[in-house]
Write a protein that holds these residues in place. Sequence first.
Motif, short mmCIF file in Angstrom:
data_model
loop_
_atom_site.label_atom_id
_atom_site.label_comp_id
_atom_site.label_asym_id
_atom_site.label_seq_id
_atom_site.Cartn_x
_atom_site.Cartn_y
_atom_site.Cartn_z
N GLY A 17 11.64 -58.60 -66.62
CA GLY A 17 10.25 -58.90 -66.90
C GLY A 17 9.32 -58.79 -65.71
N ARG A 18 9.87 -58.50 -64.53
CA ARG A 18 9.02 -58.34 -63.36
C ARG A 18 8.28 -56.99 -63.45
NH1 ARG A 18 11.80 -58.03 -57.52
NH2 ARG A 18 12.33 -60.22 -57.82
N ALA A 19 7.11 -56.94 -62.85
CA ALA A 19 6.39 -55.66 -62.82
C ALA A 19 7.26 -54.64 -62.08
CB ALA A 19 5.06 -55.83 -62.10
N GLU A 20 7.19 -53.41 -62.50
CA GLU A 20 8.00 -52.34 -61.91
C GLU A 20 9.49 -52.66 -62.05
OE1 GLU A 20 6.18 -49.91 -59.95
OE2 GLU A 20 4.32 -50.98 -60.30
N GLU A 21 9.85 -53.33 -63.15
CA GLU A 21 11.24 -53.76 -63.32
C GLU A 21 12.21 -52.59 -63.21
OE1 GLU A 21 12.05 -55.95 -66.93
OE2 GLU A 21 14.18 -55.48 -66.74
N GLY A 22 11.86 -51.48 -63.85
CA GLY A 22 12.76 -50.33 -63.88
C GLY A 22 13.21 -49.90 -62.50
N GLY A 23 12.26 -49.77 -61.59
CA GLY A 23 12.59 -49.36 -60.24
C GLY A 23 13.47 -50.37 -59.54
N PHE A 24 13.12 -51.66 -59.70
CA PHE A 24 13.91 -52.69 -59.02
C PHE A 24 15.32 -52.82 -59.59
CE2 PHE A 24 9.71 -54.29 -57.51
CZ PHE A 24 10.01 -54.21 -56.17
N GLN A 25 15.46 -52.59 -60.89
CA GLN A 25 16.80 -52.55 -61.49
C GLN A 25 17.67 -51.50 -60.79
OE1 GLN A 25 16.54 -51.39 -65.52
NE2 GLN A 25 15.84 -53.38 -66.22
N ILE A 26 17.09 -50.33 -60.62
CA ILE A 26 17.84 -49.25 -60.00
C ILE A 26 18.24 -49.63 -58.58
CG2 ILE A 26 17.67 -46.87 -59.18
CD1 ILE A 26 16.03 -46.26 -61.64
N LEU A 27 17.29 -50.22 -57.86
CA LEU A 27 17.58 -50.58 -56.47
C LEU A 27 18.64 -51.68 -56.40
CD1 LEU A 27 14.12 -50.55 -54.78
CD2 LEU A 27 15.78 -48.74 -55.11
N LEU A 28 18.51 -52.66 -57.28
CA LEU A 28 19.46 -53.77 -57.26
C LEU A 28 20.87 -53.27 -57.59
CD1 LEU A 28 19.66 -56.76 -56.78
CD2 LEU A 28 19.19 -57.16 -59.19
N THR A 29 20.97 -52.45 -58.62
CA THR A 29 22.30 -51.96 -58.99
C THR A 29 22.81 -50.96 -57.95
OG1 THR A 29 21.23 -50.43 -60.53
CG2 THR A 29 22.16 -52.41 -61.45
N TYR A 30 21.88 -50.28 -57.29
CA TYR A 30 22.30 -49.42 -56.17
C TYR A 30 22.91 -50.26 -55.06
CZ TYR A 30 21.86 -46.24 -52.17
OH TYR A 30 22.11 -45.48 -51.06
N SER A 31 22.31 -51.42 -54.81
CA SER A 31 22.86 -52.28 -53.77
C SER A 31 24.25 -52.79 -54.17
CB SER A 31 21.92 -53.44 -53.45
OG SER A 31 21.94 -54.40 -54.49
N PHE A 32 24.48 -52.97 -55.49
CA PHE A 32 25.84 -53.33 -55.95
C PHE A 32 26.84 -52.26 -55.52
CE2 PHE A 32 24.21 -55.66 -60.03
CZ PHE A 32 23.71 -56.67 -59.23
N ILE A 33 26.45 -51.00 -55.69
CA ILE A 33 27.36 -49.90 -55.34
C ILE A 33 27.79 -50.04 -53.89
CG2 ILE A 33 27.59 -47.40 -55.03
CD1 ILE A 33 25.61 -46.97 -57.19
N LEU A 34 26.79 -50.21 -53.02
CA LEU A 34 27.09 -50.27 -51.58
C LEU A 34 28.00 -51.45 -51.28
CD1 LEU A 34 23.48 -49.52 -50.28
CD2 LEU A 34 25.39 -47.93 -50.41
N VAL A 35 27.67 -52.60 -51.88
CA VAL A 35 28.45 -53.80 -51.59
C VAL A 35 29.87 -53.68 -52.15
CG1 VAL A 35 28.64 -56.26 -52.07
CG2 VAL A 35 26.44 -55.29 -51.42
N ILE A 36 29.99 -53.26 -53.40
CA ILE A 36 31.32 -53.17 -54.02
C ILE A 36 32.19 -52.15 -53.28
CG2 ILE A 36 32.58 -52.49 -56.11
CD1 ILE A 36 30.25 -53.61 -57.75
N ASP A 37 31.59 -51.00 -52.93
CA ASP A 37 32.34 -49.98 -52.20
C ASP A 37 32.97 -50.54 -50.92
OD1 ASP A 37 31.97 -47.90 -53.93
OD2 ASP A 37 31.32 -46.51 -52.36
N ASP A 38 32.15 -51.26 -50.17
CA ASP A 38 32.66 -51.76 -48.90
C ASP A 38 33.64 -52.91 -49.08
OD1 ASP A 38 31.62 -49.93 -47.28
OD2 ASP A 38 30.34 -51.27 -46.11
N LEU A 39 33.40 -53.73 -50.10
CA LEU A 39 34.35 -54.81 -50.37
C LEU A 39 35.71 -54.23 -50.73
CD1 LEU A 39 32.22 -57.46 -52.31
CD2 LEU A 39 33.01 -57.52 -49.92
N VAL A 40 35.70 -53.16 -51.54
CA VAL A 40 36.94 -52.51 -51.91
C VAL A 40 37.65 -51.97 -50.68
CG1 VAL A 40 37.81 -50.42 -53.02
CG2 VAL A 40 36.40 -52.01 -54.32
N LYS A 41 36.87 -51.38 -49.78
CA LYS A 41 37.46 -50.86 -48.54
C LYS A 41 38.07 -52.00 -47.72
CE LYS A 41 34.40 -46.96 -47.95
NZ LYS A 41 33.15 -46.58 -47.28
N MET A 42 37.38 -53.15 -47.70
CA MET A 42 37.90 -54.30 -46.93
C MET A 42 39.22 -54.78 -47.52
SD MET A 42 34.70 -56.81 -46.23
CE MET A 42 33.36 -56.36 -45.17
#
Lengths: 251, 318, 295
Positions: free
Chosen positions: C91-116
Amino acid sequence: MECILKLDGLEKAFGGLRVTASVSFSVKEGELSAIIGPNGAGKTTLFNQITGHLLPDRGKITFVGEDITGLSPQQIVKRGMGRAFQITSIFPEETVLENVRMACLSRRDEALSYFRPVHRFKEATDQAFAILESLGLHQQADRPAFELAHGDQKLLDIGMALGLEPKLLLLDEPTAGMSPDERQLTRDLIRRMWKEFNLTLIFIEHDMDTVFGIAQTVRVLQLGALLAEGTPDQIRSNPQVITAYLGEDLA
Amino acid sequence: MERDTDLKQAVLWLVVFAAFALVPVATASKYHLLLAAHILLWGLFAVAFNMLWGVTGMLSFGQALYFGLGAYSVGLMVKHVGPGWFLPGLGLGLVCSVILSLAVGLLIIRVSGVFFTVLTLAFGQLAWQITFRWYHFTGGDDGVQGIIPPGILGNGLVYYYFILILVALAIWLMHRLSQSPMGVLLRCVRQNPSRVPFLGQSVRFSQLRIYVVSSFFAALAGSLMAGADNSIHTDMLYWTTSGEVILMSVLGGIGQFFGPFIGAGVLIVLQDVMGAKTEYWPLMIGIVMMVMVLLLPRGLVGEFQALRVRLKSLVASR
Amino acid sequence: MDVSFIAVQLLSGLTMATLLFLVASGLTLIFGVGNVFNFAHGSFYMLGAYLAYQTVSAWHGNFWVAALVAAIGAGILGMMAEFLFLRRIYGRAEEGGFQILLTYSFILVIDDLVKMIWGTEYKSLLRPAGFQGSITAAGVTMPTYNLAIIGIGLLIAVLAWWILARTRPGRVARATALDREMLGAMGVNVPRTMTLVFGIATALGGFAGALAAPLRSVTPGAGIEVIIDSLIVVVIGGMGHFWGAWLGALLLGEVNSFAVAIVPEWASVVSYVVMVLCLIFKPEGLFAPRQVRKA
């Protein structure tokens, strides 16, 4: 007086539902007219077709002697048609002045200018300010549009349409959601705008005081079809209109 | 009042420019000079990207395509034609970026929102795949090394000022654009696209225009980067590059013209300080992105300004 | 090209299509129901693969148990991601863009956690007992494990269709896509539906990751490869359209399988070319219903 807008047998259906049923009428230049009708009569849909937002299935729309059927909204706007919306449609983060100035710039073919800062477009700025003054919004010119009260936002929407210096202005329920006092003010304002800017003006309205108070011609839509057309007095005494509005038993 | 902000902007602008001009005076280290050059070029890239997203509301996840296009035009020209062809390569990259962004733009502005983002990503990855696979022409995963700017530009110091002037010019042009009627129109396209046609303007053409402009400056940043690093690599085209430029914009603040530039500076300095110490740099930027999106969506510059406004009103109310 | 070559490629394309479908259908479900774009969907696929590897190699579990663990684990993590993070920006303004960014940050975090946790080296998983051989019919040899994947995929597709079309929760989920507020007013717990849908979708992704583990090696980069392929699938099929995801996966799987056999170097480029061609002719997706063109 010359005819500025002419509809010929306009038809539109959504799925199986006919929302515009063979509507024909012509609007004289300089006329102040209203379109009324019960909810779902197809009033806004008709506006959407006139302004190019929707393509009619059949029929022809002539504007200032030119067939505009099938043209895009921006092509139609360029030919001198302005529109304000039922649900207020403004640019919320821009200032009040900027909203109107954008329209004035567009009218002057300066909207795509990409080097000179916008506030140095003096003519457009002056014109925008003049419009805000006529609307009584000039003291709020520097505020972001979203901060305005609901009624003022509606005025701003109209102001944007005026910035285009339209020959024909379409207003979709200009007094919707207003208090009785605000309505009276808006009513006066519409009449004043109409004179001041030499407009041909068509408005959709549910508030009968506004309709019968200022319109020269009233057209009634019912189930997508034109039910009646005439002066306020003729419409008021038209038995079909009374039936449509008040139901069978009272007629 | 509007003129007042004009003056403020100009002063701020001069201060930043002077600071970057003085970097070679302050430090003799080649490494620091390269760092400053990186901030300038990524800053240019981020500002150009933000014209698309922050201003017009088009979130592209594929601007690395144009960044890489600029870099590879220079790199491949030098590799295949000769070391003197650096500047023609730069020109070619800019021309190609306009042609390609026009063609791709015409295809993808037909959709909006998430769909637009996905398509930009797909086109970016397509370019990356081709570059990666076409070993004979592009050098594939090895990239191209030894890209030395010709003549006097070969001097690191001269090349730094060359970059500084071009970046300043490019950002100044975009700043003028953002203040112009066209800039206002682009903001209008983001805020209420359905109203724009009823002002007699086309949403799609506005979007296409800014897509081409943004891509052009991304290509400029990329081609200058090739000379600063003396090498190019397929990573420049990879989607993480697009992701990084997005992060810079979010970090600085997408609502401000200079926000992304500041975001670029912060991220590059952070990378310099932290990157050497941790192999988990992606984890770091992932967390930074998460914090920004969840807690500070207006970015550092935006939140700072909001704080200042709050403080001012607090003082005024006393 | 002889008939058996074509048959083998068709079947191997079908295997890939099935796996892609399992991932892409989750992606399209989340988007169709919640209007949320989960960029990190491929990461849940990768998590599934690692969870299966962990169950089999470290805890000596049965492969099918491992696949179940992968699905449940990915589903729980998916629900947590929705509940703890994504929910905050609805419901936040520009939600679509922020969704993409937030889930993109999941990718980065999950990838590195898996590597750890599991390191960067490739892991491999054996095919489950009973599915290690192959069968030959009409001159065409096919590994039984691939056939099992195709069968499971079909089963899940039919089951998912049944749930969405015939059960009350399914209809609620589909209706949520139409109008969040309206349903809320009708007493449907919309936030819980969203979390649940997220869980189901990521469980499907994790399950696909487990199934794919014996065919491809398990690596930290797997999530990104898969998400981009799935994006192509949903672009081709039309985002938010269940059957579009199925047909898109089929098209991409088959094209890819033949491309790998004929022009192995350029196989991955061919996928994009398919997408670009589709896009030129029908930008809203091949199988999306035509929408009313807005100005």
